[in-house]
Design a protein around this motif. Structure first.
Motif, PDB file in Angstrom:
ATOM      1  N   GLU A   1      14.670   9.037   1.931  1.00  0.00           N
ATOM      2  CA  GLU A   1      14.152   9.487   0.634  1.00  0.00           C
ATOM      3  C   GLU A   1      12.633   9.407   0.587  1.00  0.00           C
ATOM      4  O   GLU A   1      11.998  10.061  -0.234  1.00  0.00           O
ATOM      5  N   SER A   2      12.050   8.605   1.449  1.00  0.00           N
ATOM      6  CA  SER A   2      10.586   8.473   1.457  1.00  0.00           C
ATOM      7  C   SER A   2       9.940   9.449   2.433  1.00  0.00           C
ATOM      8  O   SER A   2       8.737   9.407   2.648  1.00  0.00           O
TER       9      SER A   2
ATOM     10  N   ARG B   1       0.828  -1.217   0.000  1.00  0.00           N
ATOM     11  CA  ARG B   1       0.000   0.000   0.000  1.00  0.00           C
ATOM     12  C   ARG B   1       0.858   1.262   0.000  1.00  0.00           C
ATOM     13  O   ARG B   1       0.345   2.361  -0.104  1.00  0.00           O
ATOM     14  N   THR B   2       2.163   1.124   0.199  1.00  0.00           N
ATOM     15  CA  THR B   2       3.015   2.321   0.218  1.00  0.00           C
ATOM     16  C   THR B   2       3.607   2.533  -1.180  1.00  0.00           C
ATOM     17  O   THR B   2       3.942   1.559  -1.864  1.00  0.00           O
ATOM     18  N   PRO B   3       3.738   3.786  -1.596  1.00  0.00           N
ATOM     19  CA  PRO B   3       4.337   4.039  -2.917  1.00  0.00           C
ATOM     20  C   PRO B   3       5.720   3.407  -3.032  1.00  0.00           C
ATOM     21  O   PRO B   3       6.076   2.826  -4.060  1.00  0.00           O
ATOM     22  N   PHE B   4       6.494   3.494  -1.956  1.00  0.00           N
ATOM     23  CA  PHE B   4       7.867   2.985  -1.983  1.00  0.00           C
ATOM     24  C   PHE B   4       7.898   1.492  -2.286  1.00  0.00           C
ATOM     25  O   PHE B   4       8.566   1.044  -3.225  1.00  0.00           O
ATOM     26  N   TYR B   5       7.174   0.689  -1.497  1.00  0.00           N
ATOM     27  CA  TYR B   5       7.248  -0.766  -1.685  1.00  0.00           C
ATOM     28  C   TYR B   5       6.483  -1.226  -2.926  1.00  0.00           C
ATOM     29  O   TYR B   5       6.837  -2.232  -3.527  1.00  0.00           O
ATOM     30  N   GLN B   6       5.432  -0.494  -3.281  1.00  0.00           N
ATOM     31  CA  GLN B   6       4.716  -0.892  -4.497  1.00  0.00           C
ATOM     32  C   GLN B   6       5.692  -0.935  -5.675  1.00  0.00           C
ATOM     33  O   GLN B   6       5.775  -1.910  -6.403  1.00  0.00           O
ATOM     34  N   HIS B   7       6.470   0.123  -5.763  1.00  0.00           N
ATOM     35  CA  HIS B   7       7.446   0.226  -6.836  1.00  0.00           C
ATOM     36  C   HIS B   7       8.524  -0.867  -6.706  1.00  0.00           C
ATOM     37  O   HIS B   7       8.796  -1.607  -7.652  1.00  0.00           O
TER      38      HIS B   7
END
Ligand code: DLL
Length: 438
Positions: free
Chosen positions: A75-76, A37-43
Motif C-alpha cells: 500500500e505504500s 521520516r516516512t509518511p507511513f510510519y509517521q502516521h
C-alpha cells in the motif's frame, strides 16, 4: 549511522546479553528516528504516541509499535516507506506481491555496505575464505539472492563466478574449469543439477566442490543429507527475505545447529500468528523482525509469515546470536515455486481476466525430477470444446504467456470442461501441492 557496526569482526560476533541489548536499544532509537521520516510510519507511530526517537526508552517500548505487513509495504508503493532523500538511494529491489503490486526496498550505499558485511560474516561462519571460488547460481536481478551473496563473496576476496541460474551444462563447465569450491543455489536447482551431471558428461569426482549455501525456499534435513552425500560436500542453510535485504539474515555456521540470526542488525521476536502475542523463545511461532541498520527503508516489527523456533543452548562455534530452526512453513498462502514467490491470487487475477475462462480453476504443484512443476488447470465454457482444436491450443498458449508475464515462471496449462474440477462448498481449496518433502 553514528558508528559503523563491527561487521569486520566476522569470525565471532560476541556482543551478548546486556551489551547486545544496550546496542540494540541505541540502534532501535535511531531506526525509529529514520522511520518517522516516512509518511507511513509517521502516521502509525504518532497514533501510538511515538513522536521522536526519545519516546523509545527501553526495548520493551518495541511492543508499543504496531506490526508492519507485506500489505503495508504494497500500500505504500512506491515511496511511502522511503526514509531518506532519493539522492542518497543507490539501489532498489522489488519482490512480488499478492496483487501484482510489488514491495519495494530502497538502499543507500551504507545500507548495501552493511548488507554486504552481514553476508561476509555469514559465509565466514561456514569456513569460506579468500582462497575459495564462489559460483553464484542464483538469479541475478531484482531477486536478492544474486547480488546479495555476490557482493559479500567479493568483499571477502573470494573469486566470484556470477553465473546466475539455469544452463546446467555451462554451470558444470565453469565449475570444472575454474575449480569452483562453493556454490549458492536453491535446493531444487541443486537437486536438478545432481540429476543432470552424468547425462551431461561430467562426474562429481572431477569437480572441486566443497560447500553449498542453499536457501530461498523450504527444504528438509533429508534433502540436505542427500545433496551432501551426492556431491560429497557440506550444505549450509541460508535464510533471508527481500524485505530484510535478502540473504544474510540468518545463516548456519560449520556446526549446522540452526541459523544464527544476526541480532545486531535485526531484532528477533516470535509471535503467535493468531493472537499476535509475544511467545518468547520456547515455542514455534511467526518470526517478526525489526531492521537495526537500515537507512533508506527501515522496517519495524515486520511480520515475515515464516514459522520457526529459537534453538536452545549454545552453539559450539561460540557465536552468541540466537539461532532459528529450519523454516517449518508459512502462515499465509504464498507459494515458493523454484525459488520464486507466487501468490495464488496473482494466478487468479490473470486467468479470470481471460473471457473464455469459466469459474473454476486449480493450481497443481508437483515435482518433475528435482524441479518444481506448476500446472494451472482451468475450466472453460462448454461451447468452446465443440469448436476448433487449434483454437484451444492458441488459448492455452495465451493463458500461459499471460501467466508467465505476471508470475515470471512458465506454467503448464490444462483446459477442462465445466464441472470437471473439484468444487467446494465452503472455502475453495485451489492449491494442490504434491511436492513431497524428501
Ligand atoms: O528468498 C532471499 C534469499 C535468497 C534467501 C537466497 C536465501 C537465499 P524472498 O524472495 O523475499 O527472498 O523470499 C523470502 O523465502 O520469507 C521464506 O518464506 C522463504 N525462504 C528464504 N530462505 C529460506 C530457507 C529470498 N532457508 C521467503 N528456508 C521467506 C525456508 C526460506 N524458506
Amino acid at each position: 549511522m553514528k558508528e559503523k557496526i563491527a561487521f569486520r569482526d566476522a569470525q565471532k560476533e560476541c556482543i551478548d546479553g546486556q551489551a547486545l541489548r544496550k546496542y540494540q536499544l541505541e540502534r532501535l532509537k535511531e531506526t525509529v528516528g529514520h522511520a518517522l521520516r516516512t509518511p507511513f510510519y509517521q502516521h502509525r507511530l504518532n497514533k501510538v504516541g511515538i513522536r521522536s526517537s526519545d519516546d523509545i526508552r527501553s526495548l520493551k517500548d518495541l511492543e508499543r509499535i504496531p506490526f508492519t505487513t507485506k500489505d503495508d509495504l504494497r500500500e505504500s508503493y512506491p515511496r511511502g516507506l522511503l526514509a531518506t532523500d532519493m539522492k542518497k538511494v543507490v539501489r532498489v529491489h522489488t519482490s512480488s506481491g499478492t496483487t501484482g503490486i510489488p514491495t519495494v526496498i530502497y538502499h543507500t550505499q551504507e545500507d548495501l555496505d552493511n548488507w554486504t558485511e552481514l553476508v561476509v560474516r555469514s559465509i565466514v561462519a561456514c569456513g569460506v575464505t579468500s582462497d575459495d571460488v564462489f559460483q553464484n547460481m542464483m538469479t541475478y536481478g531484482m531477486f536478492t539472492g544474486g547480488l546479495g551473496l555476490h557482493y559479500g563473496a567479493e568483499r571477502l576476496g573470494a573469486l566470484v563466478i556470477p553465473s546466475g541460474s539455469g544452463n546446467t551444462k555451462r554451470q558444470l563447465q565453469l565449475m570444472k574449469d575454474f575449480r569452483t569450491t562453493v556454490v549458492h543455489a536453491t535446493p531444487s536447482y541443486m537437486f536438478h543439477f545432481s540429476s543432470k551431471i552424468g547425462e551431461l558428461g561430467f562426474t562429481v569426482e572431477e569437480l572441486n566442490l566443497k560447500k553449498a549455501f542453499l536457501g530461498a525456499e523450504p527444504y528438509s534435513e533429508n534433502t540436505r543429507k542427500k545433496i551432501e552425500e551426492f556431491f560429497k560436500i557440506d550444505v549450509y542453510n541460508s535464510y533471508g527475505l527481500s524485505e530484510m535485504n535478502g540473504p544474510g539474515v540468518a545463516f548456519e555456521c560449520i556446526y549446522k545447529t540452526g541459523m544464527h540470526l544476526w541480532e545486531d542488525a535485526y531484532i528477533l521476536e516470535m509471535i503467535d500468528p493468531e493472537t499476535k502475542k509475544n511467545l518468547g523463545d520456547d515455542t514455534q511461532g511467526e518470526l517478526v523482525l525489526t531492521t537495526l541498520c537500515r537507512q533508506a527503508t527501515p522496517l519495524l516489527r515486520y511480520r515475515t509469515r515464516d514459522l520457526t523456533t529459537v534453538v536452545k543452548g549454545n552453539c559450539p562455534c561460540g557465536r552468541t546470536h540466537r539461532r532459528i530452526s529450519r523454516i517449518a512453513g508459512r502462515t499465509d498462502d504464498m507459494l515458493i515455486i523454484s525459488g520464486v514467490n507466487v501468490f495464488p491470487s496473482q494466478i487468479e487475477q490473470v486467468i479470470m481476466k481471460i473471457p473464455e475462462v469459466g469459474n473454476n480453476y486449480q493450481i497443481y504443484l508437483a515435482k518433475e525430477g528435482a524441479l518444481d512443476k506448476l500446472t494451472v488447470k482451468v475450466e472453460l465454457y462448454s461451447k468452446l470444446f465443440s469448436g476448433d482444436l487449434q483454437d484451444l491450443e492458441r488459448l492455452k498458449r495465451k493463458i500461459q504467456d499471460e501467466l508467465r508475464a505476471s508470475i515470471v515462471i512458465t506454467p503448464m496449462v490444462e483446459l477442462h470442461e465445466p464441472g470437471s474440477l473439484p468444487e467446494f462448498e465452503l472455502k475453495a481449496k485451489r492449491v494442490v501441492d504434491e511436492r513431497i518433502k524428501i
